[in-house]
Design a protein around this motif. Structure first.
Motif: not given
Lengths: 385, 359
Positions: B314, B318, B339, B353-354
Motif C-alpha cells: 500500500e 501511494q 487509491d 494525502k490520505n
C-alpha cells in the motif's frame, strides 16, 4: 483528505470482498465448528454438556452485543485498526484458553475475550464492504458471506484432526494461530473516505441520529423478527426428521443439503439484487415471504422427497435473504452512517436470535414451524412499511 | 439317569416330589461309589461336584446319625439348590448338509451358569445314519448328550455347568463321519473396552485412563503399565501419582498426575471374573508443549509477513502516486492501484494525502 462522491464499485473493493470472505470464515466458521471441542471439554473438565455449550453462547452474545462498540471504533479510527485489534484479541483469547484449568477460565477467555475480538471484526468489515460498493453491493455481500458456509465444511474435520494429533490444548493453540489471520484480513481494509463522512460526524452523533430515524427503526424491528425465526428451523430440523422416523445419518446429510443450497442462494441472490433495478427491499420482501411459506408447509410434508425439496428450497431462500438484508441498510441510512447502523442492527437482532430458540422449544412440532413462518411474515410486513 | 439330567433345571414346587422319587436310586449309586455314577458323563464337572458332595456328606454324617438313610438327602438338596441358583442359558446353531463354512457362535458368560448347547442339523439323506459327536477343543466328550430326531431335523443337546474357567472354551458338535458338519460354541468372558485412539497429553499435565465393560460386573480390576514387554502392576505401592478409582463397578479409572516422558506407552486394565480374565488396552502419548508451539510460531510469523507485505504494498502504491498527485486527474486504468484520493468524479480541490492514522 480526498472524499469520493460515490463508492468505487470495484478495484480495491474486491480485495475487501476477499478480506470479508476470510473473516466470516474465521469468525462464524470457527464458532459453528466449535462443537467438536465441546466433546473434549466435557471429558476433560467432567462437566455436563449444557454448561460447556455456554462457552459458545457467551461468545456469540458478546460478539453481537459488542457490535455497536466495533462500529463506533471503526467510525472514529477507520475499520483497519478496529479489525486488527479484534484479530489480536481473538487470538489472545484462544491462546489463554489453551492453558485453562477450569470451565470458568474458558468462559472468560473464549467467551469474553475472543467474543469481543469477533465483535470488533465482523461488523466493521461488512460495513466497510458496503461502502466500497453501490451497484454491485448485493453480489459483493453474497460472495463475502459464502465464507461462512464453506468454512463450516472445512473446519469441522480440520478441528477433529487437530484434536486427534494435539489434544485440545494444542488444538486451541493452533486455532489461535488460525485466528491471527484476522489481523492480515484487517490489513486489507483500506479506509475509504466518502463525501458524506464529514456531514454525519462522529459515532455518538451518528447513533443518536439513527435512533431517531423512523425507517431505520422499523427495519431493525423487521430484521429482529426475521432473526428470531432464522435459527428455529436449523435447531429443530433434525429432531423433526427423527420424529418422522429418519435415521441420524440421512438427517445430518439433509442439513448439509440445506447448507449447500444456502450457499448457492447467497450468491444467486447477491447477483440478482444487483441485476434487478429498483430498491433492494422488494427482493428482501420476496425472499422472506417465500421462506415463510416454505416453513408453513413443513408440518404438511411427510414424504422424503417432499422434505428434501422443502429443505433445499428453505436453504436457498434463507441464504438468499442474508446478503439482501445487509444491502438494504446502506440504502436506508446512507453509506456514511453504515458502521453505526450495522452495529445497532446486529445488537438488536441478536435479542431475536437469543429468544428464538428457547421460545420454539415450547410448544409442539407444528407450532414451531408456524412460529417461524409468523416471524418471517412479520419481518416481511416491516419491509412493506 | 437321563431322566434326572433332563429334570435338573429347577422347578421348585416339584422338588420334594423329585427328591422322594430319586432317594432310593441315589442311595444305591452312592453306596456303589463314583465308578457306578455312569450317567453323569460330563466328567470334570461331576468330579468336582462329587468332591464337594463328599465333603458335605461327611459333615452331615457327623451331625445326625439317625438320619442315616437320608444322608444323601440334605446334600442332594444342597446340590440341587446350588444348581438351581445357577441360571440356565440356551444357545442353538442350525446347519444344513450343504453349508460349507463351519458355523460359530460366541457366547459371553460372566457368572457361573448352566449352559445348554443345541445343534440342529438338516441332513439330505437318512437321519438315523448320521453320527453325532461333541468335542471340547480337541478332546472328545463321552456320552451324556441328548439326540433327538423330529420332522426330518436332527437335534442334539449338550449341557455344561460352567462354574470356573476350566469349563470355558470351545465346544463343537459334529454331524456325520466322513463329511463332517461342524458347529462351534465359543464360551468367553466379557470383553473389556479400553480406548481405541491414543490419548494425547502434555508434560506435567494429568490424565484419566478409563476401561469399561458393557453390561458386566467384574470382581476386581488391576492396572498394568508396560514399557516394552515388561508388565508392571500399578498402584501397588500406593502413591500420589497413581489413583485408581471407579464410579461404578463396570468401569475403572486410573488417574496419572505429573506426566513425564516415561509415562508413555500402553496400559492394560485387567478384569477378573469368576470364569476367567479379560483385558483392555489404553495407549498414552506424552508430548511436550514445544510441539504445537513450533507450529503456532510458524503460523504467527506467516501472518506477520502477510501484514507487512500488504502494508508495504500500500505504501508503495501511494508513493507511486505522490509525484503525479498535484491537481491532475487520473484514469481508472489499473484497478489495483486505485487509491483513496483517486477518482474520476473527484475533481475537487481536496488533494490532501490520505492520513495513515494508526495503520
Amino acid at each position: 483528505m480526498a472524499y469520493r462522491a460515490e463508492p468505487p464499485d470495484g478495484g480495491w473493493g474486491w480485495m475487501v470482498v476477499l478480506s470479508a470472505f476470510f473473516q466470516s470464515a474465521l469468525v462464524f466458521g470457527v464458532l459453528r465448528s466449535f462443537g467438536v471441542f465441546f466433546v473434549e471439554f466435557v471429558a476433560a473438565f467432567e462437566e455436563p454438556a449444557a454448561r460447556v455449550s455456554w462457552i459458545a453462547s457467551i461468545g456469540i452474545a458478546v460478539q453481537q452485543f459488542g457490535s455497536p462498540v466495533g462500529s463506533a471504533l471503526s467510525t472514529k479510527f477507520g475499520p483497519r485498526p478496529a479489525v486488527m485489534t479484534g484479530g489480536i484479541l481473538t487470538a489472545l483469547g484462544m491462546l489463554l484458553a489453551s492453558f485453562a484449568t477450569s470451565l470458568t477460565h474458558l468462559y472468560l477467555s473464549i467467551g469474553l475475550l475472543s467474543g469481543s475480538g469477533w465483535a470488533l471484526t465482523f461488523t466493521p468489515t461488512l460495513a466497510c464492504l458496503s461502502r466500497y460498493f453501490s451497484r454491485r453491493r448485493s453480489l459483493a455481500m453474497g460472495l463475502a458471506l459464502t465464507g461462512v458456509g464453506l468454512s463450516s465444511f472445512a473446519f469441522a474435520p480440520l478441528f477433529q484432526w487437530l484434536l486427534n494429533h494435539y489434544a485440545w490444548r494444542g488444538a486451541l493453540l493452533l486455532v489461535s494461530a488460525l485466528s491471527l489471520h484476522l489481523v492480515a484480513c484487517g490489513a486489507l481494509l483500506r479506509p475509504l473516505s466518502l463525501a458524506e463522512d464529514p456531514v454525519v460526524g462522529g459515532p455518538g452523533a451518528q447513533i443518536t441520529s439513527l435512533l431517531r430515524h423512523g425507517p431505520f427503526l422499523r427495519y431493525t424491528v423487521a430484521l429482529t423478527l426475521i432473526n428470531t425465526g432464522y435459527f428455529i428451523p436449523y435447531v429443530h430440523l433434525v429432531a423433526h426428521l427423527r420424529d418422522l422416523g429418519w435415521d441420524p445419518l440421512p438427517a445430518a446429510f439433509l442439513l448439509s443439503v440445506a447448507a449447500i443450497s444456502d450457499l448457492v442462494g447467497r450468491v444467486a441472490s447477491g447477483w440478482l439484487g444487483d441485476a434487478v433495478p429498483g430498491p433492494v427491499a422488494r427482493l428482501l420482501m420476496l425472499w422472506t415471504t417465500l421462506t415463510g411459506v416454505i416453513l408453513a408447509l413443513y408440518p404438511v410434508a411427510e414424504a422424503p422427497t417432499g422434505l428434501v425439496a422443502l429443505t433445499m428450497a428453505y436453504g436457498f431462500t434463507s441464504g438468499a435473504l442474508t446478503p439482501v438484508a445487509f444491502s438494504v441498510l446502506p440504502e436506508l441510512v446512507g453509506t456514511g452512517k453504515i458502521y453505526c447502523g450495522l452495529g445497532l442492527v446486529q445488537m438488536v437482532e441478536s435479542i431475536g436470535g437469543l429468544l428464538g430458540a428457547p421460545l420454539s422449544g415450547k410448544g409442539n412440532k407444528i407450532s414451531r414451524w408456524a412460529m417461524a413462518a409468523v416471524f418471517y411474515h412479520g419481518g416481511c410486513r416491516g419491509e412493506l412499511i | 439317569m437321563r431322566a434326572l439330567q433332563g429334570l435338573r433345571g429347577p422347578r421348585a414346587p416339584s422338588l420334594p416330589l423329585l427328591l422322594l422319587c430319586f432317594l432310593a436310586a441315589l442311595r444305591r449309586s452312592l453306596e456303589h461309589g463314583l465308578s457306578t455314577a455312569a450317567p453323569f458323563k460330563s466328567l470334570p464337572v461331576q468330579e468336582e461336584m462329587m468332591t464337594k458332595y463328599s465333603n458335605l456328606s461327611l459333615e452331615s454324617h457327623n451331625i445326625s446319625v439317625t438320619a442315616a438313610p437320608f444322608t444323601s438327602l440334605p446334600v442332594q438338596e444342597e446340590m440341587m439348590t446350588k444348581s438351581s441358583n445357577l441360571s440356565l442359558e440356551s444357545h442353538s446353531i442350525s446347519m444344513t448338509e450343504h453349508s460349507n463354512m463351519p458355523v460359530e457362535k460366541n457366547i459371553t458368560l460372566e457368572r457361573p451358569s448352566n449352559v445348554e448347547l443345541i445343534c440342529q442339523f438338516t441332513p439330505s439323506g437318512d437321519l438315523n445314519s448320521v453320527n453325532v459327536t461333541w468335542k471340547k477343543g480337541d478332546k472328545l466328550l463321552e456320552g451324556n448328550y441328548l439326540v433327538n430326531a423330529t420332522g426330518g431335523i436332527l437335534y442334539t443337546q449338550h449341557r455344561v455347568a460352567v462354574i470356573n474357567s476350566k469349563q470355558m472354551g470351545s465346544y463343537s458338535c459334529f454331524f456325520g463321519e466322513k463329511k463332517q458338519q461342524r458347529g462351534t460354541f465359543n464360551l468367553k468372558v466379557p470383553e473389556i473396552n479400553g480406548q481405541n485412539k491414543p490419548l494425547i497429553t502434555y508434560l506435567g499435565d494429568s490424565v484419566v485412563l478409563m476401561c469399561k465393560c458393557q453390561d458386566c460386573l467384574p470382581l476386581n480390576w488391576t492396572w498394568y503399565g508396560g514399557n516394552g514387554s515388561v508388565q508392571v502392576p500399578i498402584g501397588v505401592p500406593v502413591n500420589d501419582k497413581y489413583v485408581i478409582s471407579g464410579k461404578h463397578a463396570n468401569e475403572t479409572r486410573l488417574k496419572i498426575t505429573q506426566l513425564s516422558e516415561d509415562d508413555q506407552g500402553t496400559y492394560l486394565c485387567h478384569a477378573i471374573f469368576e470364569l476367567g480374565e479379560s483385558e483392555g488396552h489404553v495407549k498414552l502419548v506424552v508430548l511436550s508443549y514445544l510441539v504445537p508451539l513450533k507450529v503456532f510460531c510458524a503460523i504467527a510469523a506467516e501472518v506477520v509477513l502477510l501484514v507487512a507485505a500488504i502494508l508495504l504494498f500500500e505504501m508503495y502504491t501511494q508513493k507511486k502516486k505522490k509525484p503525479s498527485d498535484d491537481g491532475k486527474e487520473f484514469e481508472q486504468g489499473e484497478q489495483l492501484k486505485l487509491d483513496d484520493s483517486n477518482g474520476i468524479e473527484n475533481s475537487g480541490p481536496r488533494h490532501r494525502k490520505n492520513e495513515s492514522v494508526g495503520q
